[in-house]
Design a protein around this motif. Structure first.
Motif, PDB file in Angstrom:
ATOM      1  N   PHE A   1      10.317  31.130  16.319  1.00  5.50           N
ATOM      2  CA  PHE A   1      10.051  31.606  14.961  1.00  5.50           C
ATOM      3  C   PHE A   1       8.610  32.109  14.926  1.00  5.50           C
ATOM      4  N   GLU A   2       8.371  33.195  14.189  1.00  8.28           N
ATOM      5  CA  GLU A   2       7.013  33.711  14.033  1.00  8.28           C
ATOM      6  C   GLU A   2       6.681  33.804  12.556  1.00  8.28           C
ATOM      7  N   GLY A   3       5.470  33.401  12.207  1.00  8.47           N
ATOM      8  CA  GLY A   3       5.058  33.466  10.816  1.00  8.47           C
ATOM      9  C   GLY A   3       3.727  32.793  10.583  1.00  8.47           C
ATOM     10  N   LEU A   4       3.492  32.423   9.329  1.00  8.59           N
ATOM     11  CA  LEU A   4       2.235  31.836   8.882  1.00  8.59           C
ATOM     12  C   LEU A   4       2.448  30.366   8.557  1.00  8.59           C
ATOM     13  N   VAL A   5       1.624  29.495   9.118  1.00  8.10           N
ATOM     14  CA  VAL A   5       1.704  28.066   8.816  1.00  8.10           C
ATOM     15  C   VAL A   5       0.835  27.781   7.595  1.00  8.10           C
ATOM     16  N   TYR A   6       1.397  27.045   6.636  1.00  7.10           N
ATOM     17  CA  TYR A   6       0.624  26.615   5.474  1.00  7.10           C
ATOM     18  C   TYR A   6       1.060  25.212   5.088  1.00  7.10           C
ATOM     19  N   VAL A   7       0.323  24.594   4.186  1.00  2.00           N
ATOM     20  CA  VAL A   7       0.570  23.199   3.825  1.00  2.00           C
ATOM     21  C   VAL A   7       0.745  23.074   2.313  1.00  2.00           C
ATOM     22  N   LYS A   8       1.656  22.170   1.901  1.00  2.00           N
ATOM     23  CA  LYS A   8       1.841  21.825   0.488  1.00  2.00           C
ATOM     24  C   LYS A   8       1.563  20.337   0.345  1.00  2.00           C
ATOM     25  N   TYR A   9       0.855  19.978  -0.712  1.00  2.00           N
ATOM     26  CA  TYR A   9       0.541  18.574  -0.979  1.00  2.00           C
ATOM     27  C   TYR A   9       1.290  18.085  -2.205  1.00  2.00           C
ATOM     28  N   GLY A  10       1.573  16.775  -2.237  1.00  2.98           N
ATOM     29  CA  GLY A  10       2.088  16.134  -3.430  1.00  2.98           C
ATOM     30  C   GLY A  10       3.536  16.421  -3.743  1.00  2.98           C
ATOM     31  N   ARG A  11       4.418  15.733  -3.080  1.00  2.00           N
ATOM     32  CA  ARG A  11       5.836  15.842  -3.417  1.00  2.00           C
ATOM     33  C   ARG A  11       6.088  15.205  -4.775  1.00  2.00           C
ATOM     34  N   ILE A  12       7.166  15.556  -5.393  1.00  2.00           N
ATOM     35  CA  ILE A  12       7.511  15.031  -6.708  1.00  2.00           C
ATOM     36  C   ILE A  12       7.788  13.537  -6.610  1.00  2.00           C
ATOM     37  N   GLY A  13       7.216  12.763  -7.529  1.00  2.00           N
ATOM     38  CA  GLY A  13       7.509  11.341  -7.607  1.00  2.00           C
ATOM     39  C   GLY A  13       6.400  10.429  -7.132  1.00  2.00           C
ATOM     40  N   SER A  14       5.426  10.950  -6.419  1.00  2.00           N
ATOM     41  CA  SER A  14       4.358  10.087  -5.938  1.00  2.00           C
ATOM     42  C   SER A  14       3.087  10.892  -5.731  1.00  2.00           C
TER      43      SER A  14
ATOM     44  N   TYR B   1       4.671  23.988   6.433  1.00  2.00           N
ATOM     45  CA  TYR B   1       5.708  25.009   6.353  1.00  2.00           C
ATOM     46  C   TYR B   1       5.352  26.205   7.215  1.00  2.00           C
ATOM     47  N   LEU B   2       6.392  26.914   7.640  1.00  4.26           N
ATOM     48  CA  LEU B   2       6.230  28.186   8.330  1.00  4.26           C
ATOM     49  C   LEU B   2       6.827  29.258   7.440  1.00  4.26           C
ATOM     50  N   GLN B   3       6.006  30.194   6.983  1.00  2.00           N
ATOM     51  CA  GLN B   3       6.478  31.309   6.167  1.00  2.00           C
ATOM     52  C   GLN B   3       6.786  32.473   7.095  1.00  2.00           C
ATOM     53  N   THR B   4       8.071  32.831   7.175  1.00  2.00           N
ATOM     54  CA  THR B   4       8.467  33.981   7.977  1.00  2.00           C
ATOM     55  C   THR B   4       8.625  35.180   7.055  1.00  2.00           C
ATOM     56  N   TRP B   5       9.120  36.272   7.594  1.00  2.00           N
ATOM     57  CA  TRP B   5       9.248  37.501   6.805  1.00  2.00           C
ATOM     58  C   TRP B   5      10.112  37.297   5.574  1.00  2.00           C
TER      59      TRP B   5
ATOM     60  N   VAL C   1       1.465  32.232  13.815  1.00  2.00           N
ATOM     61  CA  VAL C   1       1.847  31.492  15.013  1.00  2.00           C
ATOM     62  C   VAL C   1       3.257  31.863  15.479  1.00  2.00           C
ATOM     63  N   GLU C   2       3.532  31.448  16.714  1.00  2.00           N
ATOM     64  CA  GLU C   2       4.878  31.475  17.263  1.00  2.00           C
ATOM     65  C   GLU C   2       5.271  30.024  17.497  1.00  2.00           C
ATOM     66  N   VAL C   3       6.345  29.588  16.852  1.00  2.00           N
ATOM     67  CA  VAL C   3       6.801  28.206  16.941  1.00  2.00           C
ATOM     68  C   VAL C   3       8.074  28.169  17.775  1.00  2.00           C
ATOM     69  N   THR C   4       8.097  27.270  18.742  1.00  2.00           N
ATOM     70  CA  THR C   4       9.300  27.021  19.517  1.00  2.00           C
ATOM     71  C   THR C   4       9.832  25.664  19.091  1.00  2.00           C
ATOM     72  N   GLY C   5      11.111  25.611  18.781  1.00  2.00           N
ATOM     73  CA  GLY C   5      11.685  24.348  18.352  1.00  2.00           C
ATOM     74  C   GLY C   5      13.159  24.454  18.053  1.00  2.00           C
TER      75      GLY C   5
END
Length: 90
Positions: A4-17, A25-29, A57-61
């Protein structure tokens, strides 16, 4: 293994806590994927993925369609000016 190729970003604070930490996350096209490199507490950083935040990045998984999670094997930074065009996903 899939690539997969794209942009890695982060989200904080899931609902409930307020104490739950980042989700990576990896944002692809055309969509986004939740990344999982290793098991960790919901309040812990993943220092491997944290290093690649805000980078293309390029992610292998392995992709799990039911949960929309990519279990990351490797991540490599790539030099591009924008998110690479759509790739085929299973």
């Amino acid at each position: 293994m899939e690539i997969f190729e794209g942009l890695v970003y982060v989200k904080y604070g899931r609902i409930g806590s307020k104490s739950e930490g980042p989700d990576y996350y990896l944002q692809t096209w055309d969509r986004e994927f939740l990344l999982k490199y290793r098991d960790r507490g919901p309040w812990e950083l993943d220092y491997y993925l944290e290093f690649f935040c805000r980078k293309f990045v390029e992610v292998t998984g392995k992709y799990d369609q039911e949960t929309n999670i990519v279990k990351v094997t490797t991540v490599e930074e790539i030099c591009v000016e924008h998110i690479p065009k759509k790739m085929e996903y299973s």
